[in-house]
Design an enzyme around this catalytic site. Structure first.
Site, short mmCIF file in Angstrom:
data_model
loop_
_atom_site.label_atom_id
_atom_site.label_comp_id
_atom_site.label_asym_id
_atom_site.label_seq_id
_atom_site.Cartn_x
_atom_site.Cartn_y
_atom_site.Cartn_z
N HIS A 132 0.82 -1.21 0.00
CA HIS A 132 0.00 0.00 0.00
C HIS A 132 0.85 1.26 0.00
CE1 HIS A 132 -0.24 -0.44 4.70
NE2 HIS A 132 0.97 -0.14 4.30
N ASN A 133 0.34 2.28 -0.68
CA ASN A 133 0.94 3.61 -0.77
C ASN A 133 2.21 3.66 -1.60
OD1 ASN A 133 -1.08 4.17 1.09
ND2 ASN A 133 0.32 4.31 2.83
#
Length: 342
Positions: A251-252
């Site tokens: 994620h991210n």
């Protein structure tokens, strides 16, 4: 030879057709009208095939090739066999790839929608979109003109897919915005929640993953790759990036334009990868680090910290490649010294 059961040839083309399509030029005096029916390697090509010569290791194959036409650097042009039409370029392999695409442009959307596909009434389906058997298109999904969805793919609510994009069979997409001309191979999983927990002795509390995955134009994603959505910021894949099979992107993660990520790499959350960076197979990246534009990471490297733009790193933990080689030599010498008989 190419098996015509699986691939449709769109030829024939003349040598000039291929030169125009690839940016090469026909050598003065050669036959620009020569008809070419296919592409083939140097050692298998016939007088009706186009080939390429890009590595001096294969000079003997080039000198003895029967290819009707060949993409060649100018410094080797005068060594071409008699009768060969020479297509002059300083990037033969790229030109060959473009020529092969002209003969075999890949799957073309048929515009057929299988009767077994499940399409929600609120989905927006563009012109000439192909949807395979058993595919599920959920509420408020948008699919652009000329795109295709493979059999048993599942597209969750709200996903947006651009034009001329290919989604492979058994792929699952959620919380995702996808650009144009993207190729997603079979079994890819995109948009599932990231691995985010507030850890404590009382129990690990799941952190809601409230971001998306944004995939820009001309990206390719290999089979069984997984890309997690962001926690709030989006996970972002830049234009033209190529991702191999079995890659995990947390994620991210932010990946720039035209990066290359090879099989079995693992990229931890919130890592940033600059434009044009290359990650070789099985490289592992810790979270919250920055990989500069144009950096190169060797296979199986374990990257624990930032890497400057244009640098080459390898080893575990990853260090500049020169230092890594020195370490390897030093260890080798140490082992020989320790095992030397008294």
């Amino acid at each position: 030879m190419v098996d015509r059961r699986f691939f449709t040839n769109h030829g024939p083309f003349t040598a000039q057709d291929l030169a125009t399509a690839t940016g090469a030029s026909v050598r003065a005096g050669d036959d620009a009208t020569r008809t070419l029916n296919d592409v083939a390697p140097l050692d298998r090509a016939t007088a009706s095939d186009a080939s390429f010569f890009d590595n001096s290791k294969y000079i003997e194959q080039f000198l003895n090739s029967n290819a009707g036409a060949c993409f060649v650097r100018s410094k080797f042009a005068d060594r071409a066999p008699a009768g060969m039409t020479v297509l002059l370029t300083e990037d033969p392999y790229r030109c060959y790839a473009l020529a092969a695409q002209k003969f075999y442009p890949g799957d073309v959307a048929s515009g057929e929608i299988a009767s077994t596909a499940v399409i929600h009434a609120t989905a927006t389906i563009g012109k000439n979109v192909t949807i395979g058997d058993g595919a599920v298109i959920s509420a408020n999904v948008t699919i652009g003109d000329g795109s295709s969805i493979g059999p048993n793919a599942v597209i969750y609510p709200g996903v947006m897919i651009g034009q001329n994009t290919r989604i492979g069979a058994l792929t699952t997409l959620s919380h995702t915005m996808i650009g144009n001309r993207v190729l997603i191979h079979r079994g890819v999983q995109i948009g599932q929640d990231g691995f985010g927990f507030a850890l404590s002795r009382e129990g690990h509390v799941k952190v809601p993953q409230l971001g998306r995955v944004v995939i820009e134009d001309d990206v390719e994603i290999g089979s069984n790759t997984t890309i997690d959505r962001g926690t709030g910021p989006d996970t972002h894949i830049g234009e033209g990036t190529k991702i191999d099979n079995l890659v995990q992107i947390g994620h991210n993660v932010q990946i720039g334009k035209r990066a290359v990520i090879i099989a079995q790499c693992g990229i931890s959350g919130s890592t940033r990868i600059g434009d044009g960076a290359v990650l070789a197979g099985q490289a592992g990246l810790a979270g919250h680090i920055k990989i500069g534009p144009g950096a190169k990471i060797a296979a199986k490297a374990g990257v624990m910290g930032d890497i400057p733009a244009g640098a080459s790193y390898g080893g575990i933990p990853a260090v500049p490649v020169v230092d890594w080689h020195r370490q390897t030599i030093a260890i080798s010498r140490l082992i020989k010294h320790k095992t030397r008989p008294e």
